[in-house]
Design a protein around this motif. Structure first.
Motif, PDB file in Angstrom:
ATOM      1  N   GLY A  35       2.351  -5.865  -8.509  1.00  0.00           N
ATOM      2  CA  GLY A  35       2.175  -4.809  -9.910  1.00  0.00           C
ATOM      3  C   GLY A  35       2.060  -3.459  -9.099  1.00  0.00           C
ATOM      4  O   GLY A  35       1.507  -2.548  -9.872  1.00  0.00           O
ATOM      5  N   LEU A  36       2.845  -3.091  -8.146  1.00  0.00           N
ATOM      6  CA  LEU A  36       2.993  -1.749  -7.633  1.00  0.00           C
ATOM      7  C   LEU A  36       3.449  -0.760  -8.561  1.00  0.00           C
ATOM      8  O   LEU A  36       3.088   0.394  -8.499  1.00  0.00           O
ATOM      9  CB  LEU A  36       3.695  -1.544  -6.176  1.00  0.00           C
ATOM     10  CG  LEU A  36       2.947  -2.735  -5.073  1.00  0.00           C
ATOM     11  CD1 LEU A  36       3.617  -2.519  -3.996  1.00  0.00           C
ATOM     12  CD2 LEU A  36       1.581  -1.839  -5.034  1.00  0.00           C
ATOM     13  N   ALA A  82      -3.028  -6.185  -0.814  1.00  0.00           N
ATOM     14  CA  ALA A  82      -1.644  -5.774  -0.773  1.00  0.00           C
ATOM     15  C   ALA A  82      -1.579  -4.425  -0.331  1.00  0.00           C
ATOM     16  O   ALA A  82      -1.689  -3.501  -1.033  1.00  0.00           O
ATOM     17  CB  ALA A  82      -0.476  -6.068  -1.738  1.00  0.00           C
ATOM     18  N   ARG A  83      -1.165  -4.148   1.063  1.00  0.00           N
ATOM     19  CA  ARG A  83      -1.042  -2.912   1.593  1.00  0.00           C
ATOM     20  C   ARG A  83       0.577  -2.684   1.943  1.00  0.00           C
ATOM     21  O   ARG A  83       1.173  -3.536   2.802  1.00  0.00           O
ATOM     22  CB  ARG A  83      -1.858  -2.526   2.729  1.00  0.00           C
ATOM     23  CG  ARG A  83      -1.444  -1.208   3.529  1.00  0.00           C
ATOM     24  CD  ARG A  83      -2.562  -1.290   4.869  1.00  0.00           C
ATOM     25  NE  ARG A  83      -2.250  -0.055   5.423  1.00  0.00           N
ATOM     26  CZ  ARG A  83      -3.107   1.118   5.425  1.00  0.00           C
ATOM     27  NH1 ARG A  83      -3.975   1.294   4.921  1.00  0.00           N
ATOM     28  NH2 ARG A  83      -2.631   1.812   6.193  1.00  0.00           N
ATOM     29  N   LEU A  84       1.173  -1.721   1.317  1.00  0.00           N
ATOM     30  CA  LEU A  84       2.671  -1.536   1.662  1.00  0.00           C
ATOM     31  C   LEU A  84       2.680  -0.265   2.274  1.00  0.00           C
ATOM     32  O   LEU A  84       2.382   1.021   1.656  1.00  0.00           O
ATOM     33  CB  LEU A  84       3.344  -1.215   0.107  1.00  0.00           C
ATOM     34  CG  LEU A  84       4.800  -1.048   0.409  1.00  0.00           C
ATOM     35  CD1 LEU A  84       5.555  -2.508   0.742  1.00  0.00           C
ATOM     36  CD2 LEU A  84       5.399  -0.795  -1.048  1.00  0.00           C
ATOM     37  N   GLU A  96       4.385   9.945   5.416  1.00  0.00           N
ATOM     38  CA  GLU A  96       3.827   8.431   5.750  1.00  0.00           C
ATOM     39  C   GLU A  96       2.351   8.273   5.157  1.00  0.00           C
ATOM     40  O   GLU A  96       1.692   9.017   4.821  1.00  0.00           O
ATOM     41  CB  GLU A  96       3.782   8.307   7.317  1.00  0.00           C
ATOM     42  CG  GLU A  96       2.856   9.186   7.972  1.00  0.00           C
ATOM     43  CD  GLU A  96       2.941   9.270   9.481  1.00  0.00           C
ATOM     44  OE1 GLU A  96       3.782   8.419   9.859  1.00  0.00           O
ATOM     45  OE2 GLU A  96       2.158   9.831  10.091  1.00  0.00           O
ATOM     46  N   GLY A  97       2.199   7.079   4.914  1.00  0.00           N
ATOM     47  CA  GLY A  97       1.013   6.307   4.394  1.00  0.00           C
ATOM     48  C   GLY A  97       1.124   5.129   3.782  1.00  0.00           C
ATOM     49  O   GLY A  97       2.055   4.369   4.205  1.00  0.00           O
ATOM     50  N   ALA A  98       0.310   4.737   3.115  1.00  0.00           N
ATOM     51  CA  ALA A  98       0.328   3.458   2.665  1.00  0.00           C
ATOM     52  C   ALA A  98      -0.210   3.124   0.857  1.00  0.00           C
ATOM     53  O   ALA A  98      -1.027   3.843   0.588  1.00  0.00           O
ATOM     54  CB  ALA A  98      -0.590   2.511   3.314  1.00  0.00           C
ATOM     55  N   VAL A  99       0.282   2.452   0.293  1.00  0.00           N
ATOM     56  CA  VAL A  99      -0.482   2.026  -1.087  1.00  0.00           C
ATOM     57  C   VAL A  99      -0.856   0.789  -1.082  1.00  0.00           C
ATOM     58  O   VAL A  99      -0.259  -0.363  -0.407  1.00  0.00           O
ATOM     59  CB  VAL A  99       0.796   2.192  -2.082  1.00  0.00           C
ATOM     60  CG1 VAL A  99       0.214   1.861  -3.458  1.00  0.00           C
ATOM     61  CG2 VAL A  99       1.457   3.408  -2.305  1.00  0.00           C
ATOM     62  N   GLY A 107      -5.174   1.916  -4.552  1.00  0.00           N
ATOM     63  CA  GLY A 107      -5.408   3.181  -3.551  1.00  0.00           C
ATOM     64  C   GLY A 107      -4.416   3.859  -2.851  1.00  0.00           C
ATOM     65  O   GLY A 107      -3.361   2.988  -2.762  1.00  0.00           O
ATOM     66  N   VAL A 108      -4.503   4.808  -2.174  1.00  0.00           N
ATOM     67  CA  VAL A 108      -3.446   5.359  -1.090  1.00  0.00           C
ATOM     68  C   VAL A 108      -4.279   5.546   0.094  1.00  0.00           C
ATOM     69  O   VAL A 108      -5.465   6.015   0.152  1.00  0.00           O
ATOM     70  CB  VAL A 108      -2.947   6.577  -1.644  1.00  0.00           C
ATOM     71  CG1 VAL A 108      -1.726   6.115  -2.480  1.00  0.00           C
ATOM     72  CG2 VAL A 108      -3.616   7.862  -1.942  1.00  0.00           C
TER      73      VAL A 108
END
Length: 238
Positions: A35-36, A82-84, A96-99, A107-108
């Protein structure tokens, strides 16, 4: 003739096969499963696998992120997250970073780079937001944790007022929202930018013009007196 299989080797083989099949899943399926897109992350096209994929013309809300490299981190899946991880090539400007998405929140994490906001916050002329290790988590629809440095740059002035080159501040949670409380080096200009979990945002731009004559055009542009300053509120949604 009977063939005896070593149980440990069989289990290892099956586990390795399952992992290999999982790692080769298309990235677009993973984005849909977790569900991103419903959390604000979208792209014109998702290519590659969850282990090594790419998002073409990615957006977060309505803010363009460009073409991003993307990969799903395996270990957080074991604790229900789930970390993308996302990154952008230096040629297009570092990002750069992650959702992160879980059952009750999202969160981010560790966002670094520049977001080109364009006219998303009009009539307040915020052109870019520069992020330094920004992390923000929402649980149950409320901001639960936020940190990191933010700098906002303006594109021109507003109602004849010359705005400073940049405003700085530290992200934090306030009343269930993600708050970016930014201020100029003199403190004469302040900007509070709030984000809700459902994509709504609100800006309160406060200025203290040194020239009293500047109050007239600012009032005509929607600024109202408040606490010795003139404040313009703008609301919208991603």
């Amino acid at each position: 003739m009977r063939i005896r299989l070593n149980m440990k080797r069989s289990v290892f083989f099956l586990a390795a096969l399952a992992f290999a099949l999982f790692a080769l899943l298309p990235l677009r399926l993973v984005i849909g499963w977790y569900g991103l897109e419903g959390r604000g992350l979208a792209a014109r096209e998702a290519t590659g696998t969850l282990w090594m994929g790419a998002l073409k013309e990615a957006q977060f809300g309505r803010v363009a992120l460009g073409d991003l490299n993307a990969r799903l981190n395996i270990l957080p899946l074991f604790i229900g997250r789930a970390r993308l991880s996302l990154s952008r090539d230096e040629a297009e400007g570092r990002f750069e970073g992650a959702v992160t998405v879980s059952r009750h929140g999202f969160g981010v994490d560790d966002l670094n780079g520049q977001l080109r906001t364009g006219a998303r916050f009009a009539p307040v002329p915020i052109a870019t937001l520069d992020l330094g290790d920004v992390t923000a988590h929402f649980d149950g629809g409320l901001c639960s944790h936020a940190e990191g440095e933010v700098r906002a740059a303006f594109a021109g002035g507003m109602a004849g007022l010359v705005l400073p080159a940049g405003l700085r501040g530290t992200a934090r949670c306030a009343e269930g929202a993600l708050l970016l409380p930014l201020a100029s080096s003199t403190g004469m200009e302040q900007l509070n930018l709030r984000f809700q979990a459902d994509g709504r945002w609100r800006i309160d731009l406060s200025v203290r013009p040194s020239d009293p004559a500047a109050a007239t055009p600012l009032t005509a542009a929607g600024f109202v007196p408040s606490g010795g300053a003139l404040v313009r509120r703008v609301e919208g949604s991603f």
